[in-house]
Design a protein around this motif. Structure first.
Motif, PDB file in Angstrom:
ATOM      1  N   PRO A  68       0.834  -1.207   0.000  1.00 60.94           N
ATOM      2  CA  PRO A  68       0.000   0.000   0.000  1.00 60.94           C
ATOM      3  C   PRO A  68       0.867   1.255   0.000  1.00 60.94           C
ATOM      4  O   PRO A  68       2.062   1.188   0.290  1.00 60.94           O
ATOM      5  CB  PRO A  68      -0.796  -0.135   1.301  1.00 60.94           C
ATOM      6  CG  PRO A  68       0.045  -0.998   2.181  1.00 60.94           C
ATOM      7  CD  PRO A  68       0.716  -1.967   1.255  1.00 60.94           C
ATOM      8  N   PRO A  69       0.274   2.408  -0.288  1.00 60.87           N
ATOM      9  CA  PRO A  69       1.065   3.644  -0.404  1.00 60.87           C
ATOM     10  C   PRO A  69       1.917   3.954   0.821  1.00 60.87           C
ATOM     11  O   PRO A  69       3.059   4.404   0.687  1.00 60.87           O
ATOM     12  CB  PRO A  69      -0.010   4.721  -0.615  1.00 60.87           C
ATOM     13  CG  PRO A  69      -1.156   4.003  -1.242  1.00 60.87           C
ATOM     14  CD  PRO A  69      -1.145   2.631  -0.645  1.00 60.87           C
ATOM     15  N   GLU A  70       1.401   3.705   2.029  1.00 63.01           N
ATOM     16  CA  GLU A  70       2.177   4.019   3.234  1.00 63.01           C
ATOM     17  C   GLU A  70       3.446   3.179   3.306  1.00 63.01           C
ATOM     18  O   GLU A  70       4.520   3.669   3.663  1.00 63.01           O
ATOM     19  CB  GLU A  70       1.339   3.767   4.496  1.00 63.01           C
ATOM     20  CG  GLU A  70      -0.107   4.228   4.409  1.00 63.01           C
ATOM     21  CD  GLU A  70      -1.015   3.152   3.826  1.00 63.01           C
ATOM     22  OE1 GLU A  70      -1.276   2.126   4.486  1.00 63.01           O
ATOM     23  OE2 GLU A  70      -1.455   3.353   2.676  1.00 63.01           O
ATOM     24  N   LEU A  71       3.321   1.887   2.978  1.00 63.53           N
ATOM     25  CA  LEU A  71       4.483   0.998   2.990  1.00 63.53           C
ATOM     26  C   LEU A  71       5.442   1.364   1.874  1.00 63.53           C
ATOM     27  O   LEU A  71       6.658   1.450   2.084  1.00 63.53           O
ATOM     28  CB  LEU A  71       4.033  -0.456   2.847  1.00 63.53           C
ATOM     29  CG  LEU A  71       5.145  -1.504   2.687  1.00 63.53           C
ATOM     30  CD1 LEU A  71       6.079  -1.505   3.886  1.00 63.53           C
ATOM     31  CD2 LEU A  71       4.544  -2.891   2.484  1.00 63.53           C
ATOM     32  N   ALA A  72       4.914   1.604   0.680  1.00 66.75           N
ATOM     33  CA  ALA A  72       5.761   1.959  -0.462  1.00 66.75           C
ATOM     34  C   ALA A  72       6.534   3.245  -0.194  1.00 66.75           C
ATOM     35  O   ALA A  72       7.730   3.342  -0.505  1.00 66.75           O
ATOM     36  CB  ALA A  72       4.902   2.103  -1.721  1.00 66.75           C
ATOM     37  N   ASP A  73       5.865   4.249   0.405  1.00 65.48           N
ATOM     38  CA  ASP A  73       6.533   5.523   0.702  1.00 65.48           C
ATOM     39  C   ASP A  73       7.661   5.325   1.706  1.00 65.48           C
ATOM     40  O   ASP A  73       8.746   5.890   1.564  1.00 65.48           O
ATOM     41  CB  ASP A  73       5.514   6.537   1.249  1.00 65.48           C
ATOM     42  CG  ASP A  73       4.562   7.045   0.186  1.00 65.48           C
ATOM     43  OD1 ASP A  73       4.844   6.830  -1.009  1.00 65.48           O
ATOM     44  OD2 ASP A  73       3.531   7.631   0.557  1.00 65.48           O
ATOM     45  N   ARG A  74       7.409   4.507   2.726  1.00 65.63           N
ATOM     46  CA  ARG A  74       8.438   4.306   3.744  1.00 65.63           C
ATOM     47  C   ARG A  74       9.634   3.549   3.174  1.00 65.63           C
ATOM     48  O   ARG A  74      10.784   3.851   3.492  1.00 65.63           O
ATOM     49  CB  ARG A  74       7.845   3.549   4.929  1.00 65.63           C
ATOM     50  CG  ARG A  74       8.821   3.522   6.102  1.00 65.63           C
ATOM     51  CD  ARG A  74       8.173   3.016   7.359  1.00 65.63           C
ATOM     52  NE  ARG A  74       9.216   2.640   8.316  1.00 65.63           N
ATOM     53  CZ  ARG A  74       9.180   1.580   9.084  1.00 65.63           C
ATOM     54  NH1 ARG A  74       8.139   0.763   9.016  1.00 65.63           N
ATOM     55  NH2 ARG A  74      10.154   1.313   9.916  1.00 65.63           N
TER      56      ARG A  74
END
Length: 392
Positions: free
Chosen positions: A314-320
């Motif tokens: 998900p975006p939160e994981l990908a961003d981190r």
């Protein structure tokens, strides 16, 4: 129908703007991605097709990448582009003049990163397509924070089965433990073939790996690496933490619904450095190289060089994951991906033998050292070891 009438009809078609269809340009591309990774990559290829109408990409994904490429090159029918897991696979083809230098490449942030991307070579022969952080610890709960505590904690998820490349998750363990305990300089010497496998620091990395195996170690020989971490989400958990690369997060979503969610059911952090050692992060980079003079292949390579592979999850994981990759002071290429293929293959096998019988460690390291010496000393083999594996 008379010949005169045929000529007349042809003239009418030309006048109406109808011409015979022009042959479509084609690029053949060979890589190892299947399943979800193949779906992501074909999306990148579709973007290329839309920008370059009239060019069709024929993609083939196989886990037997090395064997297929070797056979096709030997048969005189190589793919236009092959995506290889590291310089260890690429070096023999470069040495034999079968890979074309990259004419245009993305600008380097600094000289050290440029040298790292080129593997220490004078020219650049490939562009990184997919970069993954390695040496990450995925878990359901925070757990221990120090390296020694993590090694002693146990309950590690481990799967070593990966077809022709079975054993590589274990080589990741050995490489990262050497990096985090001995530091980037020692690690780089080892990858370049300048540090014996019998060196006490290499021996210690293997011994540390042995500490995480636990009583279920033999089962890891038959457990697919994609499936190993899913046991974290069983009730009760079959294991509690996994040492893996960033891409493994996509595998957790393969469980029956409800799929584990990042932040709620699992988190990740890098395996920490031991006291007194500067932090460094291992990473892998799949390298796209051109094996023919097909002009359309040059266009595709330029497209791949300028494209960022999306991070998994998900975006939160990908961003981190993206922030962690960009924020590292020191990055080190996956060591086995840079080694000569013969040595890397022996490394994989040694991991499998060690997991089956940990009393064989000294014997296995002597075997690996003999392979290293043979490759270093045999000038007829003309092996080009990768001299730069760490940088920023």
């Amino acid at each position: 129908m008379t010949r005169a009438l045929l000529i007349f009809l042809a003239a009418l078609l030309v006048a109406a703007g109808c011409t015979a269809p022009r042959a479509e340009a084609q690029v053949s591309l060979l890589a190892s991605w299947t399943g979800a990774e193949e779906a992501t990559f074909t999306g990148i290829l579709e973007e290329f097709r839309k920008k370059n109408t009239g060019i069709r990409v024929e993609y083939r994904g196989t886990r037997a990448l090395g064997q297929v490429l070797k056979a096709e090159v030997a048969g005189g029918r190589p793919p236009d582009i092959a995506v290889l897991p590291g310089f260890g696979d690429l070096m023999p083809y470069i040495r034999q003049g079968q890979v074309r230098p990259v004419e245009t490449a993305p600008a380097a942030d600094n000289e050290q990163w440029r040298r790292l991307r080129q593997g220490g070579l004078a020219k650049q022969y490939a562009v990184p397509v997919k970069v993954d952080l390695k040496g990450l610890v995925f878990s359901r709960a925070p757990g221990p924070e120090r390296a020694e505590e993590l090694l002693a904690a146990g309950d590690w998820c481990l799967g070593l089965e990966s077809g022709a490349t079975s054993g590589w998750p274990g080589t990741d363990w050995v490489e990262n433990l050497l990096l985090q305990r001995a530091g980037a300089e020692v690690y780089q010497r080892w990858v370049a073939g300048d540090l014996p496998w019998t060196d006490e620091r290499v021996h210690q990395a293997w011994t540390d790996f042995g500490r995480v195996l636990g009583p279920r170690a033999p089962a890891a020989l038959f457990t697919d690496f994609w499936d190993a971490g899913r046991a974290m989400f069983d009730d009760p958990p079959g294991c509690r933490r996994e040492h893996q690369a960033s891409f493994i997060a996509t595998g957790y979503g393969g469980r029956p619904a409800p799929a584990p969610e990042y932040g709620e059911h699992f988190d990740f952090r890098p395996f920490p450095a031991f006291p007194g050692v500067a932090p460094a992060s291992p990473f892998s980079a799949d390298l796209a190289a051109r094996f023919t003079d097909n002009p359309a292949a040059t266009l595709l390579l330029q497209h791949l060089a300028g494209h960022t592979w999306p991070q998994p999850g998900p975006p939160e994981l990908a961003d981190r994951l993206r922030e962690r990759l960009a924020g590292q002071d020191t990055l080190c290429f996956d060591g086995s991906d840079l080694m000569p293929v013969e040595l890397r293959t022996m490394f994989y096998r040694a991991v499998l033998e060690y997991v089956a019988d940990r009393t064989k460690l000294d014997e296995l390291l002597r075997r690996l050292e003999q392979v290293r010496r043979t490759l270093q000393d045999d000038q007829d083999r003309r092996y080009s070891w990768v001299t730069v594996s760490c940088g920023r």
